[in-house]
Design a protein around this motif. Sequence first.
Motif, PDB file in Angstrom:
ATOM      1  N   ILE A   1       0.839  -1.202   0.000  1.00 53.92           N
ATOM      2  CA  ILE A   1       0.000   0.000   0.000  1.00 53.92           C
ATOM      3  C   ILE A   1       0.872   1.249   0.000  1.00 53.92           C
ATOM      4  CG2 ILE A   1      -1.648   1.339   1.378  1.00 53.92           C
ATOM      5  CD1 ILE A   1      -2.912  -1.373   2.158  1.00 53.92           C
ATOM      6  N   ALA A   2       1.929   1.242   0.783  1.00 54.10           N
ATOM      7  CA  ALA A   2       2.835   2.394   0.817  1.00 54.10           C
ATOM      8  C   ALA A   2       3.470   2.610  -0.558  1.00 54.10           C
ATOM      9  CB  ALA A   2       3.910   2.185   1.881  1.00 54.10           C
ATOM     10  N   TRP A   3       3.859   1.533  -1.220  1.00 52.25           N
ATOM     11  CA  TRP A   3       4.440   1.643  -2.561  1.00 52.25           C
ATOM     12  C   TRP A   3       3.436   2.229  -3.543  1.00 52.25           C
ATOM     13  CZ3 TRP A   3       3.092  -0.685  -7.197  1.00 52.25           C
ATOM     14  CH2 TRP A   3       3.985  -0.480  -8.244  1.00 52.25           C
ATOM     15  N   ILE A   4       2.184   1.808  -3.449  1.00 51.62           N
ATOM     16  CA  ILE A   4       1.131   2.346  -4.328  1.00 51.62           C
ATOM     17  C   ILE A   4       0.969   3.843  -4.098  1.00 51.62           C
ATOM     18  CG2 ILE A   4      -1.362   2.333  -4.775  1.00 51.62           C
ATOM     19  CD1 ILE A   4      -1.229  -0.736  -4.257  1.00 51.62           C
ATOM     20  N   PHE A   5       0.909   4.257  -2.839  1.00 52.92           N
ATOM     21  CA  PHE A   5       0.754   5.687  -2.537  1.00 52.92           C
ATOM     22  C   PHE A   5       1.938   6.497  -3.051  1.00 52.92           C
ATOM     23  CE2 PHE A   5      -2.225   4.555   1.128  1.00 52.92           C
ATOM     24  CZ  PHE A   5      -3.352   4.895   0.399  1.00 52.92           C
ATOM     25  N   ARG A   6       3.152   5.975  -2.896  1.00 52.18           N
ATOM     26  CA  ARG A   6       4.328   6.684  -3.406  1.00 52.18           C
ATOM     27  C   ARG A   6       4.281   6.792  -4.927  1.00 52.18           C
ATOM     28  NH1 ARG A   6       6.950   3.643   0.585  1.00 52.18           N
ATOM     29  NH2 ARG A   6       7.628   2.111  -0.969  1.00 52.18           N
ATOM     30  N   SER A   7       3.846   5.729  -5.585  1.00 51.49           N
ATOM     31  CA  SER A   7       3.756   5.739  -7.051  1.00 51.49           C
ATOM     32  C   SER A   7       2.727   6.749  -7.546  1.00 51.49           C
ATOM     33  CB  SER A   7       3.388   4.345  -7.568  1.00 51.49           C
ATOM     34  OG  SER A   7       4.387   3.422  -7.237  1.00 51.49           O
TER      35      SER A   7
ATOM     36  N   LYS B   1       4.103  10.293  -7.013  1.00 51.79           N
ATOM     37  CA  LYS B   1       5.095  10.648  -8.037  1.00 51.79           C
ATOM     38  C   LYS B   1       4.426  10.939  -9.372  1.00 51.79           C
ATOM     39  CE  LYS B   1       9.441   9.434 -10.169  1.00 51.79           C
ATOM     40  NZ  LYS B   1       9.327  10.587 -10.994  1.00 51.79           N
ATOM     41  N   ALA B   2       3.414  10.163  -9.727  1.00 54.10           N
ATOM     42  CA  ALA B   2       2.700  10.404 -10.989  1.00 54.10           C
ATOM     43  C   ALA B   2       2.019  11.763 -10.988  1.00 54.10           C
ATOM     44  CB  ALA B   2       1.680   9.293 -11.229  1.00 54.10           C
ATOM     45  N   VAL B   3       1.439  12.149  -9.874  1.00 52.87           N
ATOM     46  CA  VAL B   3       0.785  13.459  -9.763  1.00 52.87           C
ATOM     47  C   VAL B   3       1.822  14.569  -9.870  1.00 52.87           C
ATOM     48  CG1 VAL B   3      -0.443  14.996  -8.180  1.00 52.87           C
ATOM     49  CG2 VAL B   3      -1.216  12.632  -8.478  1.00 52.87           C
ATOM     50  N   GLN B   4       2.949  14.408  -9.200  1.00 57.15           N
ATOM     51  CA  GLN B   4       4.006  15.412  -9.283  1.00 57.15           C
ATOM     52  C   GLN B   4       4.529  15.555 -10.714  1.00 57.15           C
ATOM     53  OE1 GLN B   4       6.798  14.030  -6.281  1.00 57.15           O
ATOM     54  NE2 GLN B   4       6.246  15.767  -4.981  1.00 57.15           N
ATOM     55  N   ASP B   5       4.721  14.432 -11.391  1.00 61.18           N
ATOM     56  CA  ASP B   5       5.192  14.466 -12.779  1.00 61.18           C
ATOM     57  C   ASP B   5       4.184  15.173 -13.680  1.00 61.18           C
ATOM     58  OD1 ASP B   5       7.434  13.092 -11.950  1.00 61.18           O
ATOM     59  OD2 ASP B   5       6.790  11.152 -12.784  1.00 61.18           O
ATOM     60  N   GLU B   6       2.913  14.889 -13.456  1.00 56.72           N
ATOM     61  CA  GLU B   6       1.862  15.514 -14.268  1.00 56.72           C
ATOM     62  C   GLU B   6       1.807  17.024 -14.029  1.00 56.72           C
ATOM     63  OE1 GLU B   6      -2.951  15.230 -14.730  1.00 56.72           O
ATOM     64  OE2 GLU B   6      -1.843  13.394 -14.288  1.00 56.72           O
ATOM     65  N   GLN B   7       1.953  17.442 -12.772  1.00 55.38           N
ATOM     66  CA  GLN B   7       1.944  18.870 -12.467  1.00 55.38           C
ATOM     67  C   GLN B   7       3.164  19.560 -13.069  1.00 55.38           C
ATOM     68  OE1 GLN B   7       1.573  18.985  -8.185  1.00 55.38           O
ATOM     69  NE2 GLN B   7      -0.660  19.115  -8.297  1.00 55.38           N
TER      70      GLN B   7
END
Length: 93
Positions: free
Chosen positions: A15-21, A24-30
């Motif tokens: 679950i922690a890995w999913i949240f980190r992923s 990161k995807a949101v940060q990359d998109e922003q």
Amino acid sequence: MIILDDILMAPVRSIAWIFRSVHKAVQDEQAQEQTDLRARLSDLYRELERGEITEEQFDEQESQLLDRLDALKGAQEGAEPATPETGPGGEDR
């Protein structure tokens, strides 16, 4: 004991890995959106210099682009990553 600990902690780590992923995807998109907005601002300045748009059109579009850039920067600064001492969003537990 170590094997049992690994088995019991596997769902938490997943679950922690999913949240980190996702984070990161949101940060990359922003970051990509900020790059796109800056490129659009440059294009807008060129259009004004060439006389393709009026000063009023430029002001209106520039204002919208700058507002969106400010909103993105504010969202990035306001959303600190969670640490063991803090909860989601960086707030203290």
